[in-house]
Design an enzyme around this catalytic site. Structure first.
Site, mmCIF file in Angstrom:
data_model
loop_
_atom_site.group_PDB
_atom_site.id
_atom_site.type_symbol
_atom_site.label_atom_id
_atom_site.label_comp_id
_atom_site.label_asym_id
_atom_site.label_seq_id
_atom_site.Cartn_x
_atom_site.Cartn_y
_atom_site.Cartn_z
ATOM 1 N N HIS A 143 -16.711 -1.898 -10.973
ATOM 2 C CA HIS A 143 -15.672 -0.927 -11.341
ATOM 3 C C HIS A 143 -14.474 -1.671 -11.918
ATOM 4 C CE1 HIS A 143 -13.722 -2.267 -7.682
ATOM 5 N NE2 HIS A 143 -14.778 -1.895 -6.965
HETATM 6 P P1 TYD Z 1 -15.042 -0.484 -2.672
HETATM 7 O O1 TYD Z 1 -13.782 -1.088 -3.169
HETATM 8 O O2 TYD Z 1 -15.563 0.708 -3.411
HETATM 9 O O3 TYD Z 1 -16.165 -1.599 -2.579
HETATM 10 P P2 TYD Z 1 -17.012 -2.218 -3.770
HETATM 11 O O4 TYD Z 1 -16.021 -2.507 -4.842
HETATM 12 O O5 TYD Z 1 -17.653 -3.444 -3.274
HETATM 13 O O6 TYD Z 1 -17.988 -1.186 -4.174
HETATM 14 O O7 TYD Z 1 -14.840 -0.118 -1.138
HETATM 15 C C1 TYD Z 1 -15.900 0.394 -0.339
HETATM 16 C C2 TYD Z 1 -15.311 1.412 0.617
HETATM 17 O O8 TYD Z 1 -14.409 0.773 1.503
HETATM 18 C C3 TYD Z 1 -14.544 2.508 -0.106
HETATM 19 O O9 TYD Z 1 -15.267 3.704 -0.106
HETATM 20 C C4 TYD Z 1 -13.282 2.679 0.702
HETATM 21 C C5 TYD Z 1 -13.214 1.527 1.653
HETATM 22 N N1 TYD Z 1 -12.041 0.658 1.436
HETATM 23 C C6 TYD Z 1 -10.873 0.903 2.125
HETATM 24 O O10 TYD Z 1 -10.765 1.864 2.906
HETATM 25 N N2 TYD Z 1 -9.819 0.052 1.968
HETATM 26 C C7 TYD Z 1 -9.869 -1.007 1.136
HETATM 27 O O11 TYD Z 1 -8.876 -1.777 1.020
HETATM 28 C C8 TYD Z 1 -11.074 -1.236 0.376
HETATM 29 C C9 TYD Z 1 -11.190 -2.389 -0.570
HETATM 30 C C10 TYD Z 1 -12.129 -0.382 0.574
#
Ligand code: TYD
Length: 140
Positions: free
Chosen positions: A56
């Protein structure tokens, strides 16, 4: 801030390293080593072999990604350039500004990925659709 580094672009950063017989030490001080106030720190760990994270871009968030231990690859796509950085040293970071598509993969066993972010967690800041990312770049 180190004036030799262009912080509007993706780039690999050498963090300060204090070599010591008792064990080495590295640090990050904002805004000297990174050009943003750190609002959030999170880390990714226990990644099963073959898994991928990220995939993303962010509308406003700038970040610094560090392999505190182990190794993994950070692939960035700016819309005009695709580049892969292999991180495997705890004194190196990849700085990624906003509006860059980025994915993390090829995690080693026990890899620990530390991410320093310029914003709090906001789902609205994520661009999770690649076509939307490209059209936002074209229309900016
Ligand atoms: P995400 O950033 O979408 O992970 P990736 O980039 O590896 O796909 O984060 C995964 C989940 O974790 C997202 O649905 C929400 C949660 N999250 C938080 O609550 N706080 C945070 O600081 C982060 C990075 C993620």
């Amino acid at each position: 801030m180190d004036n030799n580094i262009n912080f509007t672009k993706v780039n690999e950063i050498d963090l300060p390293k204090i070599l010591d017989e008792r064990g080495n030490l590295s640090f990050i001080e904002a805004p000297r080593n990174i050009p943003f106030e750190i609002k959030r720190v999170y880390w990714i760990y226990d990644v099963p072999g073959g898994e991928k994270r990220g995939g993303h871009a962010y509308r406003e968030l700038n970040e610094l990604i560090i392999a505190i231990s182990g190794s993994f690859d950070v692939t960035i796509d700016t819309g005009t350039e695709i580049k892969k950085f292999t991180l495997n040293r705890s004194y190196k970071g990849v700085y990624i500004p906003k509006m860059v598509w980025r994915s993390l993969d090829n995690f080693s066993t026990n890899a620990l990925c530390l991410i320093l972010a310029s914003e709090e967690y906001k789902e609205d800041d994520y661009i999770r659709d690649y076509d939307e990312f490209i059209s936002l770049l074209i229309n900016k």
